[in-house]
Design a protein around this motif. Structure first.
Motif, PDB file in Angstrom:
ATOM      1  N   UNK A  65       0.832  -1.204   0.000  1.00 47.94           N
ATOM      2  CA  UNK A  65       0.000   0.000   0.000  1.00 47.94           C
ATOM      3  C   UNK A  65       0.865   1.251   0.000  1.00 47.94           C
ATOM      4  N   UNK A  66       1.982   1.220   0.700  1.00 45.18           N
ATOM      5  CA  UNK A  66       2.856   2.384   0.740  1.00 45.18           C
ATOM      6  C   UNK A  66       3.591   2.614  -0.564  1.00 45.18           C
TER       7      UNK A  66
ATOM      8  N   UNK B 118       2.169  -1.952  -7.968  1.00 46.71           N
ATOM      9  CA  UNK B 118       2.836  -3.241  -7.746  1.00 46.71           C
ATOM     10  C   UNK B 118       4.347  -3.106  -7.811  1.00 46.71           C
ATOM     11  N   UNK B 119       5.026  -3.650  -6.805  1.00 46.44           N
ATOM     12  CA  UNK B 119       6.484  -3.540  -6.739  1.00 46.44           C
ATOM     13  C   UNK B 119       7.108  -4.923  -6.872  1.00 46.44           C
ATOM     14  N   UNK B 120       8.327  -4.983  -7.353  1.00 47.01           N
ATOM     15  CA  UNK B 120       9.031  -6.272  -7.432  1.00 47.01           C
ATOM     16  C   UNK B 120       9.241  -6.834  -6.029  1.00 47.01           C
ATOM     17  N   UNK B 121       9.046  -8.109  -5.882  1.00 53.84           N
ATOM     18  CA  UNK B 121       9.217  -8.737  -4.584  1.00 53.84           C
ATOM     19  C   UNK B 121       9.672 -10.175  -4.782  1.00 53.84           C
ATOM     20  N   UNK B 122      10.540 -10.649  -3.877  1.00 56.17           N
ATOM     21  CA  UNK B 122      11.014 -12.038  -3.906  1.00 56.17           C
ATOM     22  C   UNK B 122      10.724 -12.662  -2.553  1.00 56.17           C
ATOM     23  N   UNK B 123      10.350 -13.935  -2.571  1.00 57.58           N
ATOM     24  CA  UNK B 123      10.045 -14.664  -1.340  1.00 57.58           C
ATOM     25  C   UNK B 123      10.982 -15.852  -1.193  1.00 57.58           C
ATOM     26  N   UNK B 124      11.473 -16.030   0.032  1.00 61.54           N
ATOM     27  CA  UNK B 124      12.298 -17.176   0.378  1.00 61.54           C
ATOM     28  C   UNK B 124      11.519 -18.023   1.384  1.00 61.54           C
ATOM     29  N   UNK B 125      11.312 -19.280   1.068  1.00 58.70           N
ATOM     30  CA  UNK B 125      10.686 -20.202   2.018  1.00 58.70           C
ATOM     31  C   UNK B 125      11.787 -21.131   2.522  1.00 58.70           C
ATOM     32  N   UNK B 126      12.029 -21.115   3.841  1.00 59.84           N
ATOM     33  CA  UNK B 126      13.165 -21.811   4.452  1.00 59.84           C
ATOM     34  C   UNK B 126      12.640 -22.899   5.382  1.00 59.84           C
TER      35      UNK B 126
ATOM     36  N   UNK C 100       5.635  -9.777  -8.509  1.00 56.03           N
ATOM     37  CA  UNK C 100       5.195  -8.457  -8.084  1.00 56.03           C
ATOM     38  C   UNK C 100       4.256  -8.594  -6.881  1.00 56.03           C
ATOM     39  N   UNK C 101       4.126  -7.481  -6.139  1.00 55.85           N
ATOM     40  CA  UNK C 101       3.405  -7.506  -4.868  1.00 55.85           C
ATOM     41  C   UNK C 101       1.922  -7.816  -5.014  1.00 55.85           C
TER      42      UNK C 101
END
Length: 554
Positions: free
Chosen positions: A410-411, A415-423, A515-516
Protein backbone atom coordinates in the motif's frame (compact mmCIF):
# COMPACT_ATOMS: atom_id res chain seq x y z
CA UNK A 1 -12.17 35.73 38.99
CA UNK A 2 -12.90 39.00 37.21
CA UNK A 3 -16.60 38.49 37.90
CA UNK A 4 -15.91 38.06 41.60
CA UNK A 5 -13.80 41.20 41.67
CA UNK A 6 -16.56 43.19 40.00
CA UNK A 7 -19.09 41.90 42.48
CA UNK A 8 -16.83 42.59 45.43
CA UNK A 9 -15.96 46.12 44.31
CA UNK A 10 -18.32 48.85 45.53
CA UNK A 11 -20.15 50.72 42.81
CA UNK A 12 -18.82 54.20 42.07
CA UNK A 13 -22.34 55.35 41.26
CA UNK A 14 -25.29 55.98 43.56
CA UNK A 15 -27.79 53.16 43.64
CA UNK A 16 -31.10 53.86 41.84
CA UNK A 17 -34.16 54.28 44.02
CA UNK A 18 -36.97 51.72 43.94
CA UNK A 19 -40.59 52.75 43.77
CA UNK A 20 -42.95 51.12 46.25
CA UNK A 21 -46.19 49.83 44.76
CA UNK A 22 -49.34 51.16 46.41
CA UNK A 23 -52.08 49.50 44.39
CA UNK A 24 -52.61 47.50 41.24
CA UNK A 25 -56.01 47.37 39.57
CA UNK A 26 -57.48 45.74 36.48
CA UNK A 27 -59.52 47.87 34.09
CA UNK A 28 -60.99 47.98 30.63
CA UNK A 29 -58.73 49.23 27.86
CA UNK A 30 -61.01 52.28 27.43
CA UNK A 31 -60.42 53.59 30.98
CA UNK A 32 -58.40 56.81 31.07
CA UNK A 33 -56.37 58.44 33.84
CA UNK A 34 -59.18 60.61 35.35
CA UNK A 35 -61.35 57.51 35.83
CA UNK A 36 -58.47 55.33 37.04
CA UNK A 37 -57.17 57.71 39.76
CA UNK A 38 -60.21 57.42 42.11
CA UNK A 39 -60.13 53.65 41.80
CA UNK A 40 -56.39 53.63 42.56
CA UNK A 41 -56.98 55.85 45.61
CA UNK A 42 -59.61 53.39 46.91
CA UNK A 43 -57.66 50.39 45.47
CA UNK A 44 -60.93 49.26 43.92
CA UNK A 45 -60.81 46.18 41.68
CA UNK A 46 -57.36 44.90 42.56
CA UNK A 47 -55.80 42.93 39.70
CA UNK A 48 -55.58 39.21 40.54
CA UNK A 49 -52.48 37.24 39.64
CA UNK A 50 -54.20 35.52 36.74
CA UNK A 51 -55.45 38.75 35.15
CA UNK A 52 -54.58 39.38 31.50
CA UNK A 53 -55.43 42.78 30.05
CA UNK A 54 -55.01 46.43 31.06
CA UNK A 55 -53.34 46.95 34.43
CA UNK A 56 -52.92 50.21 36.33
CA UNK A 57 -50.18 50.41 38.96
CA UNK A 58 -49.90 53.28 41.45
CA UNK A 59 -46.68 54.40 43.13
CA UNK A 60 -48.01 57.00 45.57
CA UNK A 61 -44.84 57.77 47.51
CA UNK A 62 -41.68 59.12 45.94
CA UNK A 63 -38.47 57.91 47.61
CA UNK A 64 -36.89 61.31 46.98
CA UNK A 65 -37.78 64.67 45.55
CA UNK A 66 -37.50 64.50 41.78
CA UNK A 67 -35.54 67.61 40.89
CA UNK A 68 -37.55 69.72 38.52
CA UNK A 69 -36.11 70.41 35.05
CA UNK A 70 -33.61 67.59 35.42
CA UNK A 71 -33.62 64.37 33.40
CA UNK A 72 -34.32 61.13 35.22
CA UNK A 73 -34.21 57.55 33.98
CA UNK A 74 -37.09 55.29 34.90
CA UNK A 75 -36.69 51.55 34.38
CA UNK A 76 -39.58 49.07 34.47
CA UNK A 77 -39.71 45.30 34.71
CA UNK A 78 -39.64 43.76 31.25
CA UNK A 79 -42.85 41.76 30.88
CA UNK A 80 -45.44 40.99 28.24
CA UNK A 81 -47.21 44.24 27.30
CA UNK A 82 -48.22 45.94 24.07
CA UNK A 83 -47.82 49.49 25.41
CA UNK A 84 -46.64 51.28 28.54
CA UNK A 85 -47.99 54.69 29.64
CA UNK A 86 -46.43 56.62 32.52
CA UNK A 87 -47.89 59.72 34.23
CA UNK A 88 -45.91 61.99 36.56
CA UNK A 89 -48.49 63.52 38.88
CA UNK A 90 -47.97 66.47 41.20
CA UNK A 91 -50.17 68.37 43.60
CA UNK A 92 -50.63 71.14 41.07
CA UNK A 93 -50.91 71.28 37.33
CA UNK A 94 -51.71 68.61 34.75
CA UNK A 95 -50.01 65.20 34.79
CA UNK A 96 -47.08 64.68 32.46
CA UNK A 97 -47.59 61.74 30.12
CA UNK A 98 -44.89 59.49 28.61
CA UNK A 99 -45.53 56.59 26.30
CA UNK A 100 -43.19 53.64 25.76
CA UNK A 101 -43.51 50.95 23.11
CA UNK A 102 -41.89 47.75 24.47
CA UNK A 103 -42.00 46.15 21.04
CA UNK A 104 -40.38 48.95 19.05
CA UNK A 105 -37.02 47.92 17.53
CA UNK A 106 -35.43 51.23 18.57
CA UNK A 107 -36.71 51.20 22.15
CA UNK A 108 -34.34 51.85 25.02
CA UNK A 109 -33.52 49.08 27.46
CA UNK A 110 -31.35 48.73 30.54
CA UNK A 111 -29.04 45.98 31.70
CA UNK A 112 -30.88 43.48 33.86
CA UNK A 113 -33.77 43.06 31.40
CA UNK A 114 -35.49 46.34 32.18
CA UNK A 115 -37.48 48.65 29.96
CA UNK A 116 -35.92 52.10 30.14
CA UNK A 117 -37.24 55.62 29.51
CA UNK A 118 -36.23 59.21 30.24
CA UNK A 119 -38.53 61.59 32.13
CA UNK A 120 -38.11 65.29 32.95
CA UNK A 121 -40.45 66.61 35.68
CA UNK A 122 -41.81 70.09 34.98
CA UNK A 123 -43.10 70.53 38.55
CA UNK A 124 -42.76 68.68 41.88
CA UNK A 125 -43.97 65.07 41.63
CA UNK A 126 -45.94 63.28 44.35
CA UNK A 127 -46.83 60.01 42.60
CA UNK A 128 -46.25 58.00 39.45
CA UNK A 129 -48.96 55.96 37.73
CA UNK A 130 -48.20 53.28 35.14
CA UNK A 131 -50.67 51.72 32.72
CA UNK A 132 -49.77 48.42 31.08
CA UNK A 133 -51.79 47.35 28.05
CA UNK A 134 -52.39 43.66 27.32
CA UNK A 135 -50.28 42.72 30.30
CA UNK A 136 -50.06 39.60 32.40
CA UNK A 137 -50.30 40.53 36.03
CA UNK A 138 -48.28 37.57 37.25
CA UNK A 139 -45.22 38.61 35.23
CA UNK A 140 -44.96 42.07 36.75
CA UNK A 141 -42.90 41.40 39.88
CA UNK A 142 -39.92 43.75 40.12
CA UNK A 143 -40.37 47.27 41.39
CA UNK A 144 -39.45 50.11 39.01
CA UNK A 145 -36.21 51.99 39.66
CA UNK A 146 -35.48 55.66 39.11
CA UNK A 147 -32.26 57.70 39.20
CA UNK A 148 -30.79 60.85 37.69
CA UNK A 149 -29.88 60.10 34.09
CA UNK A 150 -26.29 61.20 34.57
CA UNK A 151 -25.94 58.89 37.58
CA UNK A 152 -27.43 56.01 35.67
CA UNK A 153 -24.61 55.96 33.12
CA UNK A 154 -21.96 54.54 35.48
CA UNK A 155 -24.59 52.21 36.99
CA UNK A 156 -25.38 50.73 33.59
CA UNK A 157 -21.70 50.60 32.69
CA UNK A 158 -20.91 48.53 35.78
CA UNK A 159 -23.91 46.27 35.25
CA UNK A 160 -23.14 45.82 31.56
CA UNK A 161 -19.56 44.88 32.47
CA UNK A 162 -20.75 42.29 34.96
CA UNK A 163 -23.26 40.75 32.58
CA UNK A 164 -20.80 40.90 29.71
CA UNK A 165 -18.17 39.01 31.72
CA UNK A 166 -20.76 36.41 32.72
CA UNK A 167 -21.99 35.93 29.16
CA UNK A 168 -18.42 35.75 27.87
CA UNK A 169 -17.50 33.08 30.41
CA UNK A 170 -20.54 31.02 29.44
CA UNK A 171 -19.65 31.31 25.74
CA UNK A 172 -16.01 30.33 26.37
CA UNK A 173 -17.16 27.37 28.46
CA UNK A 174 -19.27 26.10 25.56
CA UNK A 175 -16.43 26.49 23.04
CA UNK A 176 -13.94 24.79 25.36
CA UNK A 177 -16.13 21.76 26.05
CA UNK A 178 -17.29 21.43 22.45
CA UNK A 179 -13.64 21.22 21.41
CA UNK A 180 -13.17 18.50 24.04
CA UNK A 181 -16.24 16.68 22.72
CA UNK A 182 -14.62 16.46 19.28
CA UNK A 183 -11.77 14.53 20.91
CA UNK A 184 -13.64 12.43 23.50
CA UNK A 185 -17.26 12.17 22.21
CA UNK A 186 -18.99 11.50 25.53
CA UNK A 187 -22.72 12.07 25.89
CA UNK A 188 -22.40 14.00 29.16
CA UNK A 189 -20.33 16.61 27.28
CA UNK A 190 -23.26 17.29 24.95
CA UNK A 191 -25.66 17.58 27.89
CA UNK A 192 -23.28 19.95 29.61
CA UNK A 193 -22.83 22.12 26.50
CA UNK A 194 -26.62 22.18 25.99
CA UNK A 195 -27.09 23.18 29.64
CA UNK A 196 -24.54 25.99 29.43
CA UNK A 197 -26.00 27.01 26.04
CA UNK A 198 -29.42 27.51 27.62
CA UNK A 199 -27.82 29.49 30.44
CA UNK A 200 -26.10 31.58 27.76
CA UNK A 201 -29.47 32.31 26.12
CA UNK A 202 -30.81 33.30 29.54
CA UNK A 203 -27.78 35.54 30.12
CA UNK A 204 -28.11 37.22 26.73
CA UNK A 205 -31.83 37.80 27.25
CA UNK A 206 -31.56 38.95 30.85
CA UNK A 207 -28.64 41.28 30.26
CA UNK A 208 -30.19 42.85 27.16
CA UNK A 209 -27.13 41.99 25.07
CA UNK A 210 -29.42 39.97 22.84
CA UNK A 211 -30.95 43.24 21.60
CA UNK A 212 -27.60 44.08 20.04
CA UNK A 213 -27.63 40.77 18.17
CA UNK A 214 -31.40 40.80 17.52
CA UNK A 215 -32.64 44.43 17.48
CA UNK A 216 -36.19 43.54 16.40
CA UNK A 217 -36.77 41.28 19.43
CA UNK A 218 -39.91 42.37 21.24
CA UNK A 219 -40.40 42.43 25.00
CA UNK A 220 -42.82 39.50 24.72
CA UNK A 221 -40.30 37.47 22.72
CA UNK A 222 -37.57 38.33 25.20
CA UNK A 223 -39.74 37.11 28.08
CA UNK A 224 -40.50 33.90 26.16
CA UNK A 225 -36.76 33.30 25.69
CA UNK A 226 -36.14 33.80 29.39
CA UNK A 227 -38.88 31.36 30.38
CA UNK A 228 -37.88 28.78 27.78
CA UNK A 229 -34.17 28.85 28.61
CA UNK A 230 -34.59 28.55 32.36
CA UNK A 231 -37.22 25.80 32.20
CA UNK A 232 -35.31 23.78 29.59
CA UNK A 233 -32.04 24.24 31.55
CA UNK A 234 -33.49 22.10 34.33
CA UNK A 235 -33.94 19.24 31.82
CA UNK A 236 -30.37 19.42 30.50
CA UNK A 237 -29.13 19.70 34.09
CA UNK A 238 -30.83 16.41 34.98
CA UNK A 239 -29.49 14.77 31.81
CA UNK A 240 -25.95 15.91 32.57
CA UNK A 241 -26.03 14.66 36.16
CA UNK A 242 -27.36 11.23 35.16
CA UNK A 243 -24.80 10.79 32.36
CA UNK A 244 -21.89 12.18 34.38
CA UNK A 245 -22.55 10.01 37.45
CA UNK A 246 -23.05 6.96 35.23
CA UNK A 247 -24.26 3.63 36.56
CA UNK A 248 -23.99 4.74 40.18
CA UNK A 249 -27.60 5.98 39.88
CA UNK A 250 -30.22 3.22 40.25
CA UNK A 251 -32.33 2.36 37.21
CA UNK A 252 -35.59 3.48 38.87
CA UNK A 253 -34.06 6.87 39.68
CA UNK A 254 -32.73 7.24 36.15
CA UNK A 255 -36.22 6.60 34.79
CA UNK A 256 -37.70 9.12 37.21
CA UNK A 257 -35.08 11.64 36.11
CA UNK A 258 -35.89 10.99 32.44
CA UNK A 259 -39.55 11.68 33.18
CA UNK A 260 -38.66 14.90 34.99
CA UNK A 261 -36.45 16.06 32.13
CA UNK A 262 -39.21 15.33 29.61
CA UNK A 263 -41.70 17.32 31.71
CA UNK A 264 -39.31 20.30 31.81
CA UNK A 265 -38.77 20.24 28.05
CA UNK A 266 -42.51 19.94 27.46
CA UNK A 267 -43.20 22.88 29.79
CA UNK A 268 -40.54 24.98 28.04
CA UNK A 269 -42.01 24.29 24.57
CA UNK A 270 -45.65 24.69 25.63
CA UNK A 271 -44.80 27.97 27.33
CA UNK A 272 -43.86 29.44 23.96
CA UNK A 273 -46.89 28.27 21.97
CA UNK A 274 -49.89 28.31 24.35
CA UNK A 275 -52.55 31.03 24.09
CA UNK A 276 -52.36 33.95 26.51
CA UNK A 277 -55.51 32.79 28.27
CA UNK A 278 -53.58 29.78 29.56
CA UNK A 279 -50.48 31.71 30.56
CA UNK A 280 -51.14 31.88 34.31
CA UNK A 281 -52.00 28.18 34.62
CA UNK A 282 -48.91 27.31 32.60
CA UNK A 283 -46.81 29.73 34.66
CA UNK A 284 -47.85 28.00 37.88
CA UNK A 285 -47.44 24.54 36.34
CA UNK A 286 -43.99 25.40 35.01
CA UNK A 287 -42.94 26.52 38.49
CA UNK A 288 -44.13 23.20 39.94
CA UNK A 289 -42.27 21.26 37.24
CA UNK A 290 -39.12 23.33 37.77
CA UNK A 291 -39.34 22.84 41.53
CA UNK A 292 -39.65 19.08 41.00
CA UNK A 293 -36.68 19.03 38.61
CA UNK A 294 -34.47 21.07 40.93
CA UNK A 295 -35.26 18.94 43.99
CA UNK A 296 -34.84 15.74 41.96
CA UNK A 297 -31.45 16.84 40.67
CA UNK A 298 -30.38 17.85 44.18
CA UNK A 299 -31.50 14.44 45.48
CA UNK A 300 -29.53 12.58 42.81
CA UNK A 301 -26.38 14.59 43.54
CA UNK A 302 -26.72 14.23 47.33
CA UNK A 303 -27.27 10.48 46.97
CA UNK A 304 -24.12 10.25 44.84
CA UNK A 305 -22.21 12.16 47.53
CA UNK A 306 -23.54 9.77 50.19
CA UNK A 307 -22.28 6.69 48.32
CA UNK A 308 -18.99 8.46 47.54
CA UNK A 309 -19.26 8.60 43.77
CA UNK A 310 -16.10 10.30 42.38
CA UNK A 311 -16.51 14.04 41.80
CA UNK A 312 -20.12 14.07 43.07
CA UNK A 313 -19.09 16.49 45.82
CA UNK A 314 -17.65 18.86 43.18
CA UNK A 315 -21.00 18.84 41.35
CA UNK A 316 -22.80 19.51 44.62
CA UNK A 317 -20.51 22.47 45.31
CA UNK A 318 -20.95 23.83 41.78
CA UNK A 319 -24.73 23.61 41.85
CA UNK A 320 -25.30 24.78 45.42
CA UNK A 321 -25.67 28.43 44.38
CA UNK A 322 -27.80 28.03 41.20
CA UNK A 323 -30.09 25.47 42.86
CA UNK A 324 -30.63 27.76 45.83
CA UNK A 325 -31.41 30.71 43.57
CA UNK A 326 -33.59 28.54 41.31
CA UNK A 327 -35.66 27.44 44.30
CA UNK A 328 -36.29 31.09 45.12
CA UNK A 329 -38.26 31.61 41.88
CA UNK A 330 -41.04 29.08 42.62
CA UNK A 331 -40.90 30.18 46.27
CA UNK A 332 -41.61 33.74 45.16
CA UNK A 333 -44.40 32.53 42.85
CA UNK A 334 -46.10 30.69 45.70
CA UNK A 335 -45.72 33.67 48.04
CA UNK A 336 -43.14 32.07 50.35
CA UNK A 337 -40.68 34.94 49.86
CA UNK A 338 -41.16 38.54 48.78
CA UNK A 339 -40.48 39.95 45.33
CA UNK A 340 -37.48 41.88 46.61
CA UNK A 341 -35.70 38.73 47.86
CA UNK A 342 -34.42 38.01 44.34
CA UNK A 343 -31.75 40.58 43.62
CA UNK A 344 -31.08 41.70 40.06
CA UNK A 345 -28.50 39.52 38.37
CA UNK A 346 -28.51 36.91 41.14
CA UNK A 347 -29.33 34.04 38.77
CA UNK A 348 -26.77 35.29 36.26
CA UNK A 349 -24.13 35.32 38.98
CA UNK A 350 -25.10 31.84 40.21
CA UNK A 351 -25.05 30.38 36.69
CA UNK A 352 -21.59 31.81 36.01
CA UNK A 353 -20.22 30.47 39.29
CA UNK A 354 -21.76 27.09 38.45
CA UNK A 355 -19.97 26.93 35.10
CA UNK A 356 -16.65 28.01 36.59
CA UNK A 357 -16.74 25.36 39.32
CA UNK A 358 -18.41 22.63 37.27
CA UNK A 359 -15.81 22.91 34.53
CA UNK A 360 -13.23 21.50 36.96
CA UNK A 361 -14.83 18.05 37.52
CA UNK A 362 -15.88 17.91 33.87
CA UNK A 363 -12.32 18.63 32.73
CA UNK A 364 -10.99 16.14 35.29
CA UNK A 365 -13.38 13.44 34.05
CA UNK A 366 -12.34 14.12 30.44
CA UNK A 367 -8.67 13.93 31.47
CA UNK A 368 -9.28 10.56 33.13
CA UNK A 369 -11.18 9.35 30.08
CA UNK A 370 -8.31 10.43 27.85
CA UNK A 371 -5.83 8.54 30.03
CA UNK A 372 -8.08 5.47 29.96
CA UNK A 373 -8.42 5.82 26.20
CA UNK A 374 -4.65 6.02 25.75
CA UNK A 375 -4.12 2.99 27.98
CA UNK A 376 -6.80 1.07 26.12
CA UNK A 377 -5.13 2.02 22.85
CA UNK A 378 -1.77 0.85 24.18
CA UNK A 379 -3.34 -2.45 25.29
CA UNK A 380 -4.96 -2.80 21.88
CA UNK A 381 -1.66 -2.14 20.10
CA UNK A 382 0.08 -4.64 22.38
CA UNK A 383 -2.56 -7.29 21.75
CA UNK A 384 -2.42 -6.60 18.02
CA UNK A 385 1.34 -6.96 18.13
CA UNK A 386 1.04 -10.18 20.10
CA UNK A 387 -1.54 -11.48 17.64
CA UNK A 388 0.90 -10.84 14.79
CA UNK A 389 4.05 -12.11 16.52
CA UNK A 390 5.35 -15.62 17.06
CA UNK A 391 5.86 -16.01 20.80
CA UNK A 392 8.81 -18.40 20.51
CA UNK A 393 11.04 -16.61 17.98
CA UNK A 394 9.83 -13.03 18.21
CA UNK A 395 9.35 -12.92 14.44
CA UNK A 396 6.08 -12.13 12.74
CA UNK A 397 3.63 -15.01 12.47
CA UNK A 398 1.65 -15.91 9.36
CA UNK A 399 -0.94 -13.18 10.03
CA UNK A 400 1.71 -10.57 10.82
CA UNK A 401 3.61 -11.47 7.68
CA UNK A 402 0.53 -10.97 5.49
CA UNK A 403 -0.34 -7.60 7.08
CA UNK A 404 3.26 -6.38 6.82
CA UNK A 405 3.31 -7.26 3.13
CA UNK A 406 -0.04 -5.49 2.61
CA UNK A 407 1.26 -2.33 4.32
CA UNK A 408 4.42 -2.38 2.23
CA UNK A 409 2.43 -2.77 -0.98
CA UNK A 410 0.00 0.00 0.00
CA UNK A 411 2.86 2.38 0.74
CA UNK A 412 4.46 1.72 -2.64
CA UNK A 413 1.38 2.85 -4.57
CA UNK A 414 1.79 0.44 -7.47
CA UNK A 415 2.84 -3.24 -7.75
CA UNK A 416 6.48 -3.54 -6.74
CA UNK A 417 9.03 -6.27 -7.43
CA UNK A 418 9.22 -8.74 -4.58
CA UNK A 419 11.01 -12.04 -3.91
CA UNK A 420 10.04 -14.66 -1.34
CA UNK A 421 12.30 -17.18 0.38
CA UNK A 422 10.69 -20.20 2.02
CA UNK A 423 13.17 -21.81 4.45
CA UNK A 424 12.80 -25.22 6.11
CA UNK A 425 15.09 -26.81 8.72
CA UNK A 426 16.27 -30.17 7.45
CA UNK A 427 15.29 -33.25 9.49
CA UNK A 428 13.94 -31.08 12.31
CA UNK A 429 11.58 -33.79 13.57
CA UNK A 430 14.54 -36.13 14.03
CA UNK A 431 16.44 -33.44 15.99
CA UNK A 432 13.37 -32.87 18.17
CA UNK A 433 13.00 -36.57 18.90
CA UNK A 434 16.70 -37.06 19.71
CA UNK A 435 17.39 -33.94 21.76
CA UNK A 436 13.98 -32.96 23.13
CA UNK A 437 11.58 -30.11 22.51
CA UNK A 438 13.54 -27.62 24.63
CA UNK A 439 16.53 -28.06 22.35
CA UNK A 440 14.26 -27.89 19.32
CA UNK A 441 12.85 -24.58 20.54
CA UNK A 442 16.37 -23.23 21.09
CA UNK A 443 17.30 -24.24 17.53
CA UNK A 444 14.22 -22.45 16.15
CA UNK A 445 15.16 -19.27 17.98
CA UNK A 446 18.76 -19.54 16.78
CA UNK A 447 17.78 -20.10 13.13
CA UNK A 448 15.21 -17.26 13.31
CA UNK A 449 17.80 -14.79 14.59
CA UNK A 450 20.32 -15.85 11.94
CA UNK A 451 17.82 -15.55 9.05
CA UNK A 452 16.67 -12.10 10.20
CA UNK A 453 20.28 -10.90 10.54
CA UNK A 454 21.40 -12.06 7.10
CA UNK A 455 18.20 -10.99 5.32
CA UNK A 456 18.79 -7.39 6.40
CA UNK A 457 16.79 -4.56 7.91
CA UNK A 458 14.53 -4.09 4.90
CA UNK A 459 13.36 -7.71 4.81
CA UNK A 460 10.10 -9.01 6.25
CA UNK A 461 10.89 -12.22 8.14
CA UNK A 462 8.28 -14.50 9.66
CA UNK A 463 7.84 -17.95 11.12
CA UNK A 464 5.37 -19.51 8.73
CA UNK A 465 4.65 -22.52 10.86
CA UNK A 466 6.54 -25.37 12.56
CA UNK A 467 10.16 -25.32 11.38
CA UNK A 468 9.38 -23.22 8.28
CA UNK A 469 10.32 -19.56 7.84
CA UNK A 470 9.51 -17.10 5.07
CA UNK A 471 11.41 -13.98 4.00
CA UNK A 472 10.05 -11.18 1.77
CA UNK A 473 12.65 -9.07 -0.06
CA UNK A 474 11.23 -5.91 -1.61
CA UNK A 475 12.60 -4.72 -4.98
CA UNK A 476 14.63 -7.94 -5.46
CA UNK A 477 14.69 -10.08 -8.58
CA UNK A 478 15.06 -13.86 -8.58
CA UNK A 479 18.85 -13.99 -8.93
CA UNK A 480 19.55 -11.38 -6.26
CA UNK A 481 17.17 -13.12 -3.88
CA UNK A 482 18.87 -16.44 -4.64
CA UNK A 483 22.21 -14.96 -3.64
CA UNK A 484 20.86 -13.90 -0.26
CA UNK A 485 19.26 -17.33 0.19
CA UNK A 486 22.61 -19.01 -0.47
CA UNK A 487 24.30 -16.68 2.01
CA UNK A 488 21.77 -17.77 4.64
CA UNK A 489 22.31 -21.46 3.85
CA UNK A 490 26.09 -21.40 3.78
CA UNK A 491 26.54 -19.36 6.96
CA UNK A 492 24.00 -21.38 8.94
CA UNK A 493 26.42 -24.08 10.03
CA UNK A 494 29.07 -21.55 11.10
CA UNK A 495 26.69 -19.93 13.54
CA UNK A 496 26.35 -23.14 15.54
CA UNK A 497 30.11 -23.12 16.30
CA UNK A 498 29.36 -20.54 19.00
CA UNK A 499 26.52 -22.68 20.39
CA UNK A 500 28.17 -25.99 21.40
CA UNK A 501 25.08 -27.04 23.38
CA UNK A 502 22.99 -27.10 20.19
CA UNK A 503 23.33 -29.68 17.43
CA UNK A 504 24.12 -28.10 14.07
CA UNK A 505 21.36 -28.13 11.46
CA UNK A 506 21.08 -27.30 7.77
CA UNK A 507 18.31 -25.61 5.82
CA UNK A 508 16.67 -25.98 2.42
CA UNK A 509 15.40 -22.84 0.68
CA UNK A 510 12.94 -22.26 -2.17
CA UNK A 511 13.06 -18.89 -3.96
CA UNK A 512 10.47 -17.21 -6.22
CA UNK A 513 9.99 -13.65 -7.47
CA UNK A 514 7.29 -11.50 -9.04
CA UNK A 515 5.19 -8.46 -8.08
CA UNK A 516 3.40 -7.51 -4.87
CA UNK A 517 -0.06 -8.00 -6.36
CA UNK A 518 0.60 -11.73 -6.84
CA UNK A 519 2.02 -12.71 -3.47
CA UNK A 520 -0.01 -15.91 -3.17
CA UNK A 521 1.31 -17.15 -6.52
CA UNK A 522 4.90 -16.27 -5.63
CA UNK A 523 4.55 -18.02 -2.26
CA UNK A 524 3.20 -21.14 -3.94
CA UNK A 525 6.10 -21.11 -6.44
CA UNK A 526 8.66 -20.69 -3.63
CA UNK A 527 7.02 -23.54 -1.73
CA UNK A 528 7.28 -25.79 -4.79
CA UNK A 529 10.94 -24.83 -5.17
CA UNK A 530 11.53 -25.74 -1.52
CA UNK A 531 10.06 -29.21 -2.01
CA UNK A 532 12.28 -29.71 -5.05
CA UNK A 533 15.31 -28.77 -2.95
CA UNK A 534 14.29 -31.24 -0.24
CA UNK A 535 13.59 -33.97 -2.77
CA UNK A 536 17.05 -33.51 -4.24
CA UNK A 537 18.85 -34.13 -0.99
CA UNK A 538 18.22 -31.04 1.25
CA UNK A 539 20.74 -28.36 2.29
CA UNK A 540 20.15 -26.69 -1.05
CA UNK A 541 18.75 -23.46 -2.57
CA UNK A 542 16.31 -23.97 -5.45
CA UNK A 543 14.91 -21.24 -7.72
CA UNK A 544 11.28 -21.48 -8.76
CA UNK A 545 10.80 -23.18 -12.14
CA UNK A 546 14.52 -23.26 -12.59
CA UNK A 547 17.56 -25.50 -12.07
CA UNK A 548 19.36 -26.09 -8.84
CA UNK A 549 21.16 -22.83 -8.09
CA UNK A 550 23.45 -23.81 -5.26
CA UNK A 551 24.05 -27.09 -3.46
CA UNK A 552 26.19 -28.18 -0.58
CA UNK A 553 29.23 -30.27 -1.24
CA UNK A 554 28.50 -33.96 -0.98
Amino acid sequence: MLLLLFLAAPSRAAEPLRLEEGCRIAADASVQLPAALPRLDRCEGRAPKDHIGTIWVDYPRMPTDLTVAKTWRLVLDNHVSSAVDVWLIGSKGPAQHYRYDPNAPDREWAAGNYLSMLVSPERPISRIVVRLADARSHTYVRAPKIARARYFVPIERDQASLYGIGVGMLALTILFHLSLFVAMRRRFQLYYCAHVGLLLIYGLSYSGIIHILWPSLTAAQNSALLGFSMTAATATGIGFVIEFLGNSTPVWLRRWAAGGAFASIAAAVVGVIVPESWSYALYMGANVIALHAILLTAGIVLRACAVRVPMASAIALAWAAPMTVSLMYPARTFGLIGDGALLDGLMMFAATIECLILSLPVASRIRNLRIEHERAHERHVMLERQAQTDALTGLANRRGFGEALARAAAGHGEPMPIALLVIDIDHFKRVNDQHGHATGDAILRHVAAHVARVAGAGAIVARHGGEEFVVALRNHDLMRAGTIAERIRVSMGVTFDTEPALPSVTVSIGVAAGFSDEVETILADADCALYRAKNEGRNKVMLADGPLMYAAAA
